[in-house]
Design a protein around this motif. Sequence first.
Motif, mmCIF file in Angstrom:
data_model
loop_
_atom_site.group_PDB
_atom_site.id
_atom_site.type_symbol
_atom_site.label_atom_id
_atom_site.label_comp_id
_atom_site.label_asym_id
_atom_site.label_seq_id
_atom_site.Cartn_x
_atom_site.Cartn_y
_atom_site.Cartn_z
ATOM 1 N N LEU A 189 -4.359 2.952 -19.597
ATOM 2 C CA LEU A 189 -4.242 1.799 -18.449
ATOM 3 C C LEU A 189 -2.962 1.979 -17.885
ATOM 4 O O LEU A 189 -3.365 2.035 -16.719
ATOM 5 C CB LEU A 189 -3.413 1.233 -20.334
ATOM 6 N N ALA A 190 -2.192 3.367 -17.838
ATOM 7 C CA ALA A 190 -1.627 3.706 -16.691
ATOM 8 C C ALA A 190 -2.337 4.154 -15.029
ATOM 9 O O ALA A 190 -1.977 4.222 -14.880
ATOM 10 C CB ALA A 190 -0.690 4.728 -16.804
ATOM 11 N N ARG A 191 -3.395 5.070 -15.728
ATOM 12 C CA ARG A 191 -4.112 5.496 -14.946
ATOM 13 C C ARG A 191 -4.823 4.615 -13.786
ATOM 14 O O ARG A 191 -4.488 4.588 -13.011
ATOM 15 C CB ARG A 191 -5.250 7.040 -15.209
ATOM 16 N N ALA A 192 -5.300 3.548 -13.884
ATOM 17 C CA ALA A 192 -6.034 2.012 -13.771
ATOM 18 C C ALA A 192 -4.676 1.495 -13.660
ATOM 19 O O ALA A 192 -5.115 1.293 -12.315
ATOM 20 C CB ALA A 192 -6.445 1.724 -14.996
ATOM 21 N N ALA A 193 -3.567 1.471 -13.603
ATOM 22 C CA ALA A 193 -2.697 0.734 -13.626
ATOM 23 C C ALA A 193 -2.273 1.115 -11.948
ATOM 24 O O ALA A 193 -1.994 0.802 -10.702
ATOM 25 C CB ALA A 193 -1.532 0.446 -14.331
ATOM 26 N N THR A 194 -1.697 2.553 -11.537
ATOM 27 C CA THR A 194 -1.857 3.453 -10.286
ATOM 28 C C THR A 194 -2.779 3.511 -9.595
ATOM 29 O O THR A 194 -2.884 3.484 -8.610
ATOM 30 C CB THR A 194 -1.919 5.308 -11.555
ATOM 31 N N ALA A 195 -4.064 3.095 -10.130
ATOM 32 C CA ALA A 195 -5.055 3.664 -8.896
ATOM 33 C C ALA A 195 -5.246 1.449 -7.988
ATOM 34 O O ALA A 195 -5.645 2.017 -7.032
ATOM 35 C CB ALA A 195 -6.817 3.712 -9.825
ATOM 36 N N GLN A 196 -5.388 0.803 -9.084
ATOM 37 C CA GLN A 196 -4.941 -0.419 -8.180
ATOM 38 C C GLN A 196 -4.260 -0.498 -7.873
ATOM 39 O O GLN A 196 -3.896 -1.335 -6.672
ATOM 40 C CB GLN A 196 -5.114 -1.969 -9.364
ATOM 41 N N ALA B 77 -14.359 -17.965 -16.672
ATOM 42 C CA ALA B 77 -13.631 -19.161 -15.858
ATOM 43 C C ALA B 77 -12.414 -17.971 -14.896
ATOM 44 O O ALA B 77 -12.116 -18.521 -13.608
ATOM 45 C CB ALA B 77 -12.464 -20.500 -16.876
ATOM 46 N N ILE B 78 -12.518 -16.705 -15.436
ATOM 47 C CA ILE B 78 -11.249 -15.902 -14.396
ATOM 48 C C ILE B 78 -12.132 -15.204 -13.302
ATOM 49 O O ILE B 78 -13.595 -14.953 -13.339
ATOM 50 C CB ILE B 78 -11.108 -14.863 -15.253
ATOM 51 N N PRO B 79 -11.707 -15.995 -11.965
ATOM 52 C CA PRO B 79 -12.392 -15.572 -10.394
ATOM 53 C C PRO B 79 -12.561 -14.259 -10.676
ATOM 54 O O PRO B 79 -11.976 -13.807 -10.870
ATOM 55 C CB PRO B 79 -11.417 -16.284 -9.794
ATOM 56 N N ARG B 80 -13.016 -13.875 -9.410
ATOM 57 C CA ARG B 80 -13.204 -12.402 -8.714
ATOM 58 C C ARG B 80 -13.406 -12.241 -7.722
ATOM 59 O O ARG B 80 -13.593 -13.927 -7.348
ATOM 60 C CB ARG B 80 -14.947 -11.996 -9.124
ATOM 61 N N ARG B 81 -12.194 -11.922 -7.474
ATOM 62 C CA ARG B 81 -11.336 -11.778 -5.981
ATOM 63 C C ARG B 81 -11.082 -10.709 -5.450
ATOM 64 O O ARG B 81 -11.079 -9.897 -6.136
ATOM 65 C CB ARG B 81 -10.752 -12.866 -5.903
ATOM 66 N N ALA B 82 -10.917 -10.501 -3.803
ATOM 67 C CA ALA B 82 -10.617 -9.210 -3.395
ATOM 68 C C ALA B 82 -8.613 -9.175 -3.999
ATOM 69 O O ALA B 82 -8.428 -10.020 -4.244
ATOM 70 C CB ALA B 82 -10.133 -9.639 -2.014
ATOM 71 N N LEU B 83 -8.827 -7.999 -3.920
ATOM 72 C CA LEU B 83 -7.112 -7.246 -4.458
ATOM 73 C C LEU B 83 -6.486 -7.508 -3.661
ATOM 74 O O LEU B 83 -6.152 -7.538 -2.389
ATOM 75 C CB LEU B 83 -7.378 -5.946 -4.856
ATOM 76 N N ALA B 84 -5.589 -8.673 -4.078
ATOM 77 C CA ALA B 84 -4.330 -9.261 -2.909
ATOM 78 C C ALA B 84 -3.374 -8.049 -3.095
ATOM 79 O O ALA B 84 -2.947 -6.734 -3.145
ATOM 80 C CB ALA B 84 -3.226 -9.956 -3.532
ATOM 81 N N ARG B 85 -2.997 -7.910 -1.737
ATOM 82 C CA ARG B 85 -2.130 -6.202 -0.639
ATOM 83 C C ARG B 85 -0.621 -6.355 -1.167
ATOM 84 O O ARG B 85 -0.255 -7.795 -1.586
ATOM 85 C CB ARG B 85 -2.153 -6.528 0.606
ATOM 86 N N LEU B 86 0.215 -5.457 -1.658
ATOM 87 C CA LEU B 86 1.401 -5.685 -1.820
ATOM 88 C C LEU B 86 2.248 -5.151 -0.778
ATOM 89 O O LEU B 86 2.362 -3.737 -0.745
ATOM 90 C CB LEU B 86 2.050 -4.595 -3.089
ATOM 91 N N PRO B 87 2.912 -5.710 0.139
ATOM 92 C CA PRO B 87 3.426 -5.133 1.065
ATOM 93 C C PRO B 87 5.125 -3.982 1.521
ATOM 94 O O PRO B 87 4.641 -3.151 1.992
ATOM 95 C CB PRO B 87 3.795 -6.709 1.996
ATOM 96 N N ARG B 88 5.871 -4.543 0.230
ATOM 97 C CA ARG B 88 6.649 -3.960 0.353
ATOM 98 C C ARG B 88 6.143 -2.051 -0.325
ATOM 99 O O ARG B 88 6.698 -1.475 0.066
ATOM 100 C CB ARG B 88 7.607 -4.437 -0.627
ATOM 101 N N LEU B 89 5.111 -2.436 -1.492
ATOM 102 C CA LEU B 89 4.873 -1.063 -1.933
ATOM 103 C C LEU B 89 4.142 -0.185 -1.028
ATOM 104 O O LEU B 89 4.709 1.183 -0.882
ATOM 105 C CB LEU B 89 3.560 -1.402 -3.200
ATOM 106 N N ALA B 90 3.392 -0.948 0.057
ATOM 107 C CA ALA B 90 3.217 0.021 1.119
ATOM 108 C C ALA B 90 3.658 0.048 2.636
ATOM 109 O O ALA B 90 4.044 1.159 2.882
ATOM 110 C CB ALA B 90 2.225 -1.182 1.932
#
Length: 283
Positions: free
Chosen positions: A261-268, A56-69
């Motif tokens: 986990l930290a490396r995956a979080a960084t990439a995301q 039931a967890i949907p697949r979707r495009a990654l949302a953007r992070l405007p402030r971080l960008a």
Amino acid sequence: MPILARPSAASLLALLAFGTVAVASGLPARAQSGPARLALAQPEAAPAAPVTRAAAIPRRALARLPRLASLIQQGSAIRIVAFGSSSTEGSGASSAATTYPAQLQRDLAARLSLMGAAPTAVTVLNRGRGGDDSEAMARRLEGDVLADKPDLVIWQTGSNDPMSGVSVERFTELTRAGILAMRAAGADVVLMDQQWCRKLTTTEGSERYGVALHAVATELNVPVIRRNAMMRAWAAQGLLSPTQMIGPDGLHMTDAGYDRLARAATAQLLTSAGLAQDAATQN
């Protein structure tokens, strides 16, 4: 465009009590001066990590992070609060330096440097507390998160609620209210779902909290670090065995698990900020 004014403590407490506030799902980034450091990639739909449970967890495009960008583009300092329970605090890690927030700070700063974003300074504040469920985190949101005026909050939640007796409905209400409070204070928000571990897989109904987290994320367009699916994928690919990721207690991650986990979080985070990564910065 100016950032919305930070709400008062009283308004935040009212928000958490009733779980309602009229706030847009995303806020504009803080205005910054100086030349742009990086060109932002056009948003693309990125496939989510494979999920072998909880379809039931949907697949979707990654949302953007405007402030971080915006902060990355301007080469400005970035303040991140890692908010959560024992996985954020670092239970199971051999030292404070091997917790996921500490490793995230090092990894994100290094990758930004490789991408030409120096002298961006990255600070990741560890605001994890072992044993916290969503009720406990709601009580300390103001003092432990919003008071630090973060640009980004990574909120790891949903692991303790099925064990502490918080209902799925209450978890959903508090998660939604917390996201809205963080955004009202001007921060980008990323959620992190449950770890894949023996303790949770043998706790009846635990997967419902993961489904609920992803439903709120879809509703409010919040990126999710899909830890549960990633850990399953690491095991399936032979990158880390379950015992290499999770310690003898069957619940808490190890140094090796926190590192990946930290490396995956960084990439995301970089992808969610709209930055195209070259081969040198990929996992």
